[in-house]
Design a protein around this motif. Structure first.
Motif, PDB file in Angstrom:
ATOM      1  N   UNK A 167       1.023  -1.123   0.117  1.00 28.97           N
ATOM      2  CA  UNK A 167      -0.378  -0.008  -0.061  1.00 28.97           C
ATOM      3  C   UNK A 167       0.828   1.150   0.138  1.00 28.97           C
ATOM      4  N   UNK A 177     -14.436   0.446  -1.422  1.00 31.09           N
ATOM      5  CA  UNK A 177     -15.058   0.917  -0.699  1.00 31.09           C
ATOM      6  C   UNK A 177     -15.503   1.670  -0.003  1.00 31.09           C
ATOM      7  N   UNK A 178     -15.176   2.771   0.318  1.00 28.91           N
ATOM      8  CA  UNK A 178     -15.290   3.762   1.160  1.00 28.91           C
ATOM      9  C   UNK A 178     -16.633   5.016   0.308  1.00 28.91           C
ATOM     10  N   UNK A 181     -18.504   2.559  -1.652  1.00 28.44           N
ATOM     11  CA  UNK A 181     -19.881   2.222  -1.826  1.00 28.44           C
ATOM     12  C   UNK A 181     -20.641   1.704  -0.361  1.00 28.44           C
ATOM     13  N   UNK A 182     -19.900   2.645   0.289  1.00 27.72           N
ATOM     14  CA  UNK A 182     -19.658   2.920   1.997  1.00 27.72           C
ATOM     15  C   UNK A 182     -21.253   3.846   1.518  1.00 27.72           C
ATOM     16  N   UNK A 195     -24.772   2.796  -0.070  1.00 33.82           N
ATOM     17  CA  UNK A 195     -25.180   2.413   1.556  1.00 33.82           C
ATOM     18  C   UNK A 195     -25.991   3.084   2.131  1.00 33.82           C
ATOM     19  N   UNK A 196     -24.938   4.074   2.269  1.00 36.02           N
ATOM     20  CA  UNK A 196     -25.658   5.269   3.175  1.00 36.02           C
ATOM     21  C   UNK A 196     -27.001   5.763   2.435  1.00 36.02           C
ATOM     22  N   UNK A 242     -11.384   9.137   3.189  1.00 38.19           N
ATOM     23  CA  UNK A 242     -11.965   8.961   4.163  1.00 38.19           C
ATOM     24  C   UNK A 242     -12.524  10.298   5.110  1.00 38.19           C
ATOM     25  N   UNK A 243     -11.066  11.961   4.965  1.00 39.06           N
ATOM     26  CA  UNK A 243     -11.345  12.914   5.163  1.00 39.06           C
ATOM     27  C   UNK A 243     -13.495  13.145   4.884  1.00 39.06           C
ATOM     28  N   UNK A 270     -15.389  11.641   3.661  1.00 36.69           N
ATOM     29  CA  UNK A 270     -16.903  10.852   4.529  1.00 36.69           C
ATOM     30  C   UNK A 270     -17.045  11.129   5.467  1.00 36.69           C
ATOM     31  N   UNK A 271     -16.184  11.689   6.351  1.00 40.61           N
ATOM     32  CA  UNK A 271     -16.622  11.783   7.713  1.00 40.61           C
ATOM     33  C   UNK A 271     -16.946  12.925   7.538  1.00 40.61           C
ATOM     34  N   UNK A 297     -20.720  12.049   6.657  1.00 39.06           N
ATOM     35  CA  UNK A 297     -21.852  11.760   7.798  1.00 39.06           C
ATOM     36  C   UNK A 297     -22.148  12.372   8.881  1.00 39.06           C
ATOM     37  N   UNK A 298     -21.195  13.130   9.103  1.00 38.00           N
ATOM     38  CA  UNK A 298     -20.781  14.078  10.200  1.00 38.00           C
ATOM     39  C   UNK A 298     -21.763  15.343  10.377  1.00 38.00           C
TER      40      UNK A 298
END
Lengths: 271, 261, 279
Positions: C171, C237-238, C240-241, C244-245, C259-260, C262-263, C266-267
């Motif tokens: 990675x 993956x992120x 896809x998540x 789904x959400x 990730x940033x 997405x976070x 979501x928040x």
């Protein structure tokens, strides 16, 4: 089943690839080993089946010492190994011959060899390719044949050295599924990878760095550790997201979600 | 990618002819005996005899002649060369001129004989490889070598058979590797004609390097699957059948007459 | 200025019983400066397509042109660099420097000009000058791959074709490779990547093309790709998540790759839920 006592190994003088490592593996366990390149994870598993011999310490496989020349074949019979490159572990000209290579070395009779070749090829779903040349197969198919040729020796433990790192996601998933099936049948698995997401269901997750074991614990507990990133390990995005959601108290930090499904579930409960 | 190599040089053509069904050991012994005869080939009558023998066997195994011609073709330049050398540098009593060249009948005959020896060796070897799978050849060879006291040389008959099957196995792999290398170095602007020395380096170094690496990988894989060079059994059954005995005894009889002649 | 592929068809072993179509009537164009991903399963024809774009293979019908020149023209070899799979296997010179200098010296550059080209390539790929005199075979897998990349960049190509540039890397080295490629694009090089593992590269791309048995299955932007119904859809993956959400009723957007982001999403969505609950 397997004990490593203060094992050290180096390829070049004074440059320890493995530095005084002790480890015990119990029968039936699924052990995942992760770590960055050069952390010593491949060296570790090569010491288990005697492909490398320890410079210090000793490796014991079911009562046999790998340093003992007479037991080395016995050890390799117990501990099979699947390598990273799907191409370069082929020995036979056809799929069937390749799978037969191990049993041939064990000196089995013709009937036993044929029986084992057929059973193990069927177990990985590659029986129809028995008379094909390995060169024409895809990477995933090749790795399945490599697995079958280890199965034909009926080992109690299989070591995987980054066996899926050259495969595409679909093929990796299929190979991993086969490995899980074997584990359910009682085969002990030691699985080396740099894809942590493949190890979340393991019984134990071992993280290595600079020739040492720096973590050895249940994956969920381990992935929740604050200092896990110190080992230079790369966290899968989903786990990173989970960890940050936990640390910002968005989701309860008691049980870290470690897969997409778990995270999804945890978030849906909040809505 | 489909491999064009499959239809090339000395490859196996599956089938069910009498020649296919013979024990590989019989065929290996027959090839050895035939090679001795071929190397002693000394008249046009011999050439005629082997031509008929080959035609007969090739027809029997139902493999198109084209396959055998392909096995000879890569050596064509070499054959022309040795033929010309014999033709031009053999002194003889009967000479004649073609334009500015002086050639002798002796040279013509010597050249023909020499080339036909090589051609027949190749053709009969191709007959063996076309009707016997490579692994059967190596297993048969291993069995033939087993009675020899090879262990005094530090090898076993299995070692020799493994080495042989690897050389057969590595040729197509090296060929794949070579094709990729060619594309890679051409993409880096390599001009084969302008810089032959660099071309040799740019191909040979990576080819050797990659081959050594795959040999290392394979030997690790062999070791971890309990290979030790002795005490191996085989997935292939070797059994002499009636036909093998007939072929072997006729070989023995013909050799006997050949020797006392 | 662009690569134009028009009605390209190609088959292997033409005229024999082994004949097999690799590409069937493929047409598309790639603009200069783009970052293009070409995906699809093993054997879908993507590697064959790549080899047409710098003239290593010639079309059986149709045409491939680069900046108006036919791809068979020798002149385009230095314009279109190609890095094949496992490029570390092509290294051969005694030192890193010599290996990188191989391509520009083949084209005919000498002395200072040659040095310039090598320096340019090393700077772009982030190879440390201190390793220029060591043997390329003493380097780690990731470093060897960068040297091979520099060996192609030293021709100063305007287009760079890559076959599975991240396969087999860990990675850390994978993200280093992708970062390097993004920097190359920023310096004006068109990047065209062929891979069966495109999910981690989607966020870098401007154009995505999926091949299926030699034909184009999908072509469009990453955003269009996420919402497409392509049979071979591979998402990070992120992403896809997030999809789904969204389906589960959370108010988030789907074209999220990091990730940033997405976070944040979501928040924000959860805050809104709390807000509504309090009202």
């Amino acid at each position: 089943m397997i004990q490593l006592n203060n094992v050290s190994y180096c390829y070049n003088e004074n440059d320890y690839a493995l530095d005084s490592v002790s480890l015990e593996i119990k029968k039936g366990e699924f052990i995942g080993i992760a770590g960055r390149n050069g952390s010593g994870k491949s060296t570790l598993i090569r010491l288990i089946n005697g492909l490398l011999l320890p410079l210090q310490g000793n490796v014991n496989v079911m009562g046999m010492d790998t340093m003992d020349n007479d037991s080395i074949i016995g050890i390799r019979k117990i501990a099979g190994m699947v390598f990273q490159d799907p191409q370069s572990q082929f020995i036979g000209m056809t799929v069937g011959e390749d799978v037969a290579f191990g049993p041939e070395n064990l000196g089995l009779s013709h009937e036993d060899i044929c029986g084992r070749v057929d059973t193990s090829l069927k177990a990985v779903g590659m029986y129809i390719y028995k008379d094909h040349t390995p060169r024409a197969l895809s990477g995933g198919q090749k790795q399945k044949v490599a697995l079958a040729s280890i199965l034909a020796m009926e080992p109690e433990l299989i070591l995987f050295d980054e066996a899926t790192s050259m495969l595409d996601p679909v093929a990796s998933e299929e190979v991993l599924k086969l490995i899980k099936q074997l584990h359910n049948k009682g085969v002990t698995i030691v699985y080396v990878t740099h894809r942590l997401e493949e190890l979340i269901f393991a019984d134990r997750l071992i993280i290595m760095d600079k020739g040492r074991i720096i973590h050895d614990d249940n994956p969920r507990k381990l992935l929740n550790e604050e200092n896990i990133l110190d080992s230079g390990i790369y966290l899968p995005p989903i786990i990173e997201l989970s960890r940050r959601l936990c640390s910002e108290q968005v989701i309860e930090p008691i049980r870290l979600p470690i897969s997409r499904e778990e995270l999804m579930e945890a978030l849906c409960q909040l809505m | 990618m489909v491999k064009e190599m499959n239809s090339l040089f000395l490859s196996f053509v599956p089938g069910d002819s009498l020649l296919h069904r013979l024990d590989p050991r019989t065929k290996l012994v027959a090839l050895m005996v035939a090679s001795i005869y071929i190397l002693n080939l000394s008249s046009l009558a011999h050439i005629l005899f082997f031509t008929f023998l080959f035609m007969f066997l090739a027809t029997m195994c139902k493999i198109p002649f084209m396959h055998f011609i392909r096995s000879v073709r890569p050596m064509l330049l070499f054959f022309v060369l040795i033929f010309l050398l014999q033709l031009l540098f053999t002194d003889g009593t009967h000479t004649f001129r073609i334009k500015w060249l002086t050639v002798s009948y002796e040279g013509l005959i010597l050249g023909t004989l020499l080339v036909s020896r090589f051609v027949f060796l190749l053709l009969f070897a191709a007959l063996l490889t076309a009707t016997t799978s490579p692994s059967m050849i190596t297993t048969g060879l291993e069995r033939l070598l087993r009675p020899l006291p090879l262990r005094y040389l530090g090898v076993s008959s299995h070692d020799i058979a493994m080495m042989m099957s690897f050389s057969i196995y590595f040729v197509p792999l090296m060929y794949d590797n070579f094709k990729d290398l060619k594309d890679a170095q051409l993409s880096r602007g390599l001009n084969v004609k302008k810089n032959p020395f660099k071309t040799i380096l740019a191909f040979s170094v990576p080819l050797i390097n990659n081959s050594i690496r795959s040999v290392e990988d394979v030997s690790l894989a062999m070791e971890s699957r309990c290979y030790r060079g002795t005490g191996r059994t085989s997935v292939h059954i070797m059994a002499f059948k009636g036909m093998d005995l007939i072929v072997l005894s006729s070989l023995a009889i013909s050799s006997f007459f050949y020797l006392i002649k | 200025m662009s690569i134009n592929v028009k009605d390209l068809s190609f088959c292997y072993n033409r005229g024999t019983s082994l004949q097999r179509d690799a590409l069937v009537n493929v047409s598309f164009s790639i603009d200069k400066g783009e970052f293009v991903l070409i995906g699809g399963e093993v054997g879908c024809g993507k590697t064959t397509l790549l080899r047409h774009m710098n003239g290593l293979l010639r079309p059986h019908s149709g045409s491939v042109t680069v900046d108006g020149l036919d791809a068979g023209n020798k002149k385009i070899r230095s314009k279109v660099g190609l890095l094949l799979q496992h490029p570390q296997k092509q290294l051969f010179a005694k030192t890193v420097y010599e290996d990188i200098a191989f391509a520009p010296s083949n084209i005919g550059f000498k002395d200072n000009e040659l040095k310039d080209h090598v320096r340019y390539a090393m700077d772009l790929t982030g190879i440390d000058g201190s390793i220029s005199s060591v043997s390329p075979f003493s380097l780690s897998g990731g470093e060897m791959r960068l040297v091979a990349l520099a060996g192609v960049m030293a021709m100063k190509p305007e287009y760079l074709l890559l076959d599975e540039p991240t396969s087999g890397l860990d990675p850390e080295n994978r993200s280093m490779m992708l970062k390097t490629l993004k920097e190359l694009q920023a310096s004006g090089v068109t990047i065209i990547i062929v891979s069966h593992q495109i999910s981690e590269m989607i966020s870098f791309a401007e154009k995505i093309m999926m091949l299926n048995s030699g034909s184009i299955d999908f072509i469009g932007t990453p955003k269009e790709y996420i919402f497409s119904t392509s049979s071979s859809l591979q998402l990070p993956d992120i992403t896809s998540l997030m999809k789904d959400l969204k389906t589960a009723g959370m108010d988030v957007s789907e074209d999220v790759f990091s990730v940033d982001d997405a976070l944040l999403q979501i928040k924000k969505a959860l805050l809104n839920v709390d807000g509504k609950r309090n009202e």
